[in-house]
Design a protein around this motif. Structure first.
Motif, PDB file in Angstrom:
ATOM      1  N   GLY A   1       0.798  -1.227   0.000  1.00 42.71           N
ATOM      2  CA  GLY A   1       0.000   0.000   0.000  1.00 42.71           C
ATOM      3  C   GLY A   1       0.828   1.273   0.000  1.00 42.71           C
ATOM      4  O   GLY A   1       0.389   2.316  -0.478  1.00 42.71           O
ATOM      5  N   ALA A   2       2.052   1.180   0.515  1.00 42.34           N
ATOM      6  CA  ALA A   2       2.934   2.358   0.531  1.00 42.34           C
ATOM      7  C   ALA A   2       3.442   2.694  -0.871  1.00 42.34           C
ATOM      8  O   ALA A   2       3.865   3.823  -1.122  1.00 42.34           O
ATOM      9  N   TYR A   3       3.393   1.723  -1.781  1.00 41.42           N
ATOM     10  CA  TYR A   3       3.926   1.926  -3.127  1.00 41.42           C
ATOM     11  C   TYR A   3       2.878   1.834  -4.226  1.00 41.42           C
ATOM     12  O   TYR A   3       3.130   2.243  -5.348  1.00 41.42           O
ATOM     13  N   TRP A   4       1.703   1.280  -3.929  1.00 42.75           N
ATOM     14  CA  TRP A   4       0.670   1.067  -4.946  1.00 42.75           C
ATOM     15  C   TRP A   4      -0.557   1.893  -4.609  1.00 42.75           C
ATOM     16  O   TRP A   4      -1.106   1.769  -3.522  1.00 42.75           O
ATOM     17  N   VAL A   5      -0.994   2.715  -5.558  1.00 46.34           N
ATOM     18  CA  VAL A   5      -2.159   3.555  -5.308  1.00 46.34           C
ATOM     19  C   VAL A   5      -3.294   3.321  -6.308  1.00 46.34           C
ATOM     20  O   VAL A   5      -4.307   3.993  -6.247  1.00 46.34           O
ATOM     21  N   GLY A   6      -3.147   2.361  -7.209  1.00 45.09           N
ATOM     22  CA  GLY A   6      -4.172   2.097  -8.216  1.00 45.09           C
ATOM     23  C   GLY A   6      -5.402   1.435  -7.618  1.00 45.09           C
ATOM     24  O   GLY A   6      -5.409   1.011  -6.460  1.00 45.09           O
ATOM     25  N   PRO A   7      -6.459   1.335  -8.417  1.00 45.10           N
ATOM     26  CA  PRO A   7      -7.708   0.745  -7.921  1.00 45.10           C
ATOM     27  C   PRO A   7      -7.622  -0.769  -7.726  1.00 45.10           C
ATOM     28  O   PRO A   7      -8.396  -1.341  -6.960  1.00 45.10           O
ATOM     29  N   PHE A   8      -6.692  -1.430  -8.412  1.00 50.65           N
ATOM     30  CA  PHE A   8      -6.550  -2.883  -8.277  1.00 50.65           C
ATOM     31  C   PHE A   8      -6.010  -3.207  -6.883  1.00 50.65           C
ATOM     32  O   PHE A   8      -4.995  -2.659  -6.468  1.00 50.65           O
ATOM     33  N   PRO A   9      -6.660  -4.111  -6.134  1.00 48.10           N
ATOM     34  CA  PRO A   9      -6.236  -4.450  -4.768  1.00 48.10           C
ATOM     35  C   PRO A   9      -4.984  -5.339  -4.769  1.00 48.10           C
ATOM     36  O   PRO A   9      -5.026  -6.529  -4.462  1.00 48.10           O
ATOM     37  N   LEU A  10      -3.863  -4.735  -5.123  1.00 46.56           N
ATOM     38  CA  LEU A  10      -2.626  -5.487  -5.335  1.00 46.56           C
ATOM     39  C   LEU A  10      -2.128  -6.174  -4.069  1.00 46.56           C
ATOM     40  O   LEU A  10      -1.622  -7.294  -4.141  1.00 46.56           O
ATOM     41  N   GLY A  11      -2.267  -5.530  -2.919  1.00 42.75           N
ATOM     42  CA  GLY A  11      -1.780  -6.136  -1.675  1.00 42.75           C
ATOM     43  C   GLY A  11      -2.448  -7.469  -1.386  1.00 42.75           C
ATOM     44  O   GLY A  11      -1.771  -8.484  -1.157  1.00 42.75           O
ATOM     45  N   THR A  12      -3.760  -7.510  -1.400  1.00 43.95           N
ATOM     46  CA  THR A  12      -4.499  -8.744  -1.147  1.00 43.95           C
ATOM     47  C   THR A  12      -4.206  -9.768  -2.232  1.00 43.95           C
ATOM     48  O   THR A  12      -4.057 -10.957  -1.952  1.00 43.95           O
ATOM     49  N   TRP A  13      -4.103  -9.318  -3.468  1.00 46.51           N
ATOM     50  CA  TRP A  13      -3.817 -10.210  -4.585  1.00 46.51           C
ATOM     51  C   TRP A  13      -2.476 -10.906  -4.374  1.00 46.51           C
ATOM     52  O   TRP A  13      -2.372 -12.127  -4.499  1.00 46.51           O
ATOM     53  N   ILE A  14      -1.439 -10.143  -4.058  1.00 39.30           N
ATOM     54  CA  ILE A  14      -0.106 -10.714  -3.819  1.00 39.30           C
ATOM     55  C   ILE A  14      -0.143 -11.688  -2.655  1.00 39.30           C
ATOM     56  O   ILE A  14       0.414 -12.793  -2.724  1.00 39.30           O
ATOM     57  N   ILE A  15      -0.787 -11.304  -1.580  1.00 31.74           N
ATOM     58  CA  ILE A  15      -0.880 -12.158  -0.390  1.00 31.74           C
ATOM     59  C   ILE A  15      -1.550 -13.487  -0.733  1.00 31.74           C
ATOM     60  O   ILE A  15      -1.063 -14.564  -0.349  1.00 31.74           O
ATOM     61  N   ASN A  16      -2.666 -13.440  -1.439  1.00 27.91           N
ATOM     62  CA  ASN A  16      -3.384 -14.669  -1.768  1.00 27.91           C
ATOM     63  C   ASN A  16      -2.613 -15.548  -2.751  1.00 27.91           C
ATOM     64  O   ASN A  16      -2.671 -16.784  -2.660  1.00 27.91           O
TER      65      ASN A  16
END
Length: 122
Positions: free
Chosen positions: A25-40
């Motif tokens: 979240g500190a580096y990604w601000v787009g609408p795609f939920p990248l943090g949860t995606w990477i974690i999963n």
């Protein structure tokens, strides 16, 4: 003892998920939920690596509770995935929501397959 193993693994899994989500979240601000995606995706790969390996270990059932049910169970998050998808849909971002769902399922399955294949190779 089973509850302790699940709880201990869950504690570290939840903290790991929170930490990675904040870092992304500190580096990604787009609408795609990248943090949860990477974690999963990491969790899918991890479970794919873990379960075949555990079947060969004498402490497999205990490690399954600690690492599979506890750590990876708390690390990955279907409820957050569902909420983020719903939020994107409510905001009218159907393309992003569709990409999120399809890529999460497809790459998650691929992660399990790759992890399982790698685990069996060693």
């Amino acid at each position: 003892m089973s509850y302790l193993l699940v709880g201990l693994g869950g504690f570290f899994g939840a903290i790991s998920r929170f930490s990675i989500h904040r870092l992304v979240g500190a580096y990604w601000v787009g609408p795609f939920p990248l943090g949860t995606w990477i974690i999963n995706i990491i969790g899918s790969l991890g479970l794919g690596l873990l379960l075949p390996w555990l079947s060969t270990q004498s402490h497999g059932p205990k490690l399954h509770l600690l690492l599979g049910v506890g750590f990876l169970g708390a690390f990955t998050t279907f409820s957050t995935f569902s909420w983020e998808t719903w939020s994107l849909m409510r905001e009218g971002q159907m393309g992003v929501a569709s990409l999120y769902v399809l890529s999460s399922v497809a790459i998650g399955l691929l992660g399990v397959m790759i992890g399982s294949t790698l685990s069996r190779a060693f």
